[in-house]
Design a protein around this motif. Structure first.
Motif, short mmCIF file in Angstrom:
data_model
loop_
_atom_site.label_atom_id
_atom_site.label_comp_id
_atom_site.label_asym_id
_atom_site.label_seq_id
_atom_site.Cartn_x
_atom_site.Cartn_y
_atom_site.Cartn_z
N THR A 66 36.37 -16.89 -40.03
CA THR A 66 36.84 -15.54 -39.75
C THR A 66 36.67 -15.14 -38.28
N ASP A 67 35.65 -15.66 -37.63
CA ASP A 67 35.38 -15.31 -36.24
C ASP A 67 35.73 -16.51 -35.38
N GLN B 255 30.68 -13.29 -40.46
CA GLN B 255 31.20 -14.63 -40.18
C GLN B 255 31.22 -15.44 -41.47
#
Lengths: 113, 112
Positions: free
Chosen positions: A26-27, A2
């Motif tokens: 990113t997550d 993450q």
């Protein structure tokens, strides 16, 4: 992993301009996202908190938006003032057992009088 | 409104010494977080407590330990200090485990 990134790393604008700071994560399974302001060598001041179910939050001249599906948040500052000069950090909370914040690297904003 | 209190605000220690940082959360906040911010870096999570129990641990060296007391204040104990421990240490509190985090002013630790 993450990760949280912010662009631009630095921004200089003349007083009175409207500006946008960007934050990417990113997550996309976030719980909430906070925007902070940090003056040099000082503490972190929470500006706005957006829950995962919300699209935007407003406080005065500040407006933060959240697009979970694209993994992005923006902080819009209207009618910038020299006193807005600081580093702006976004931080993502993925919830679960921890609720720790994962910070971006920040955007250093300079508003020229 | 009451804010998070951290003490001391500045601390200078020599290598291999021990330091204790204290954090007093906002009243009725039951969750405390500790973060470390090195020079020019973003804050990194160290450890957190919820209702006096450790809830999570990040990249915290074994030389560091922390606890939350019955009055909800927390202490971060750092032993065998190294030059690389020089940083701003922030404490944050939250009214719930997933609530907004409010940060204290930080303790600036300098290890010489």
């Amino acid at each position: 992993k993450q990760e949280v990134t912010q662009i631009p790393a630095a921004l200089s604008v003349p007083e009175g301009e409207n500006l946008v700071l960007n934050c990417s994560f990113t997550d996309s399974a976030i719980y909430n996202l906070q925007w902070f302001r940090q003056d040099p060598g000082k503490g972190l001041t929470s500006l706005l908190l957006i829950q995962s179910s919300q699209r935007e939050q407003t406080s005065g001249r500040l407006n933060a938006s959240l697009d979970k599906s694209s993994g992005r948040s923006t902080l819009y500052i209207a009618a910038s003032q020299p006193g807005d000069s600081a580093t702006y950090l976004c931080a993502v909370n993925y919830g679960g057992a921890t609720n720790k914040l994962i910070f971006g690297t920040g955007t250093l904003l300079a508003v020229q009088p | 409104a009451a804010g998070v209190i951290q003490s001391p605000r500045h601390l200078i220690k020599e290598k291999r010494e021990t330091a204790t940082l204290k954090c007093y959360p906002i009243p009725r906040h039951d969750t405390v977080y500790w973060y470390q911010q090195g020079p020019g870096q973003d804050p990194q999570f160290l450890i957190s407590f919820y209702e006096k129990m450790q809830s999570d641990k990040g990249s915290i060296p074994d030389r560091f330990s922390a606890q939350q007391f019955s009055d909800y204040h927390s202490e971060l104990n750092m032993s065998s200090l190294e030059l690389g421990d020089s940083a701003l240490y922030f404490c944050a509190s939250s009214p719930t485990l997933a609530g907004e985090q409010y940060f204290g002013p930080g303790t600036r630790l300098t290890v010489t």
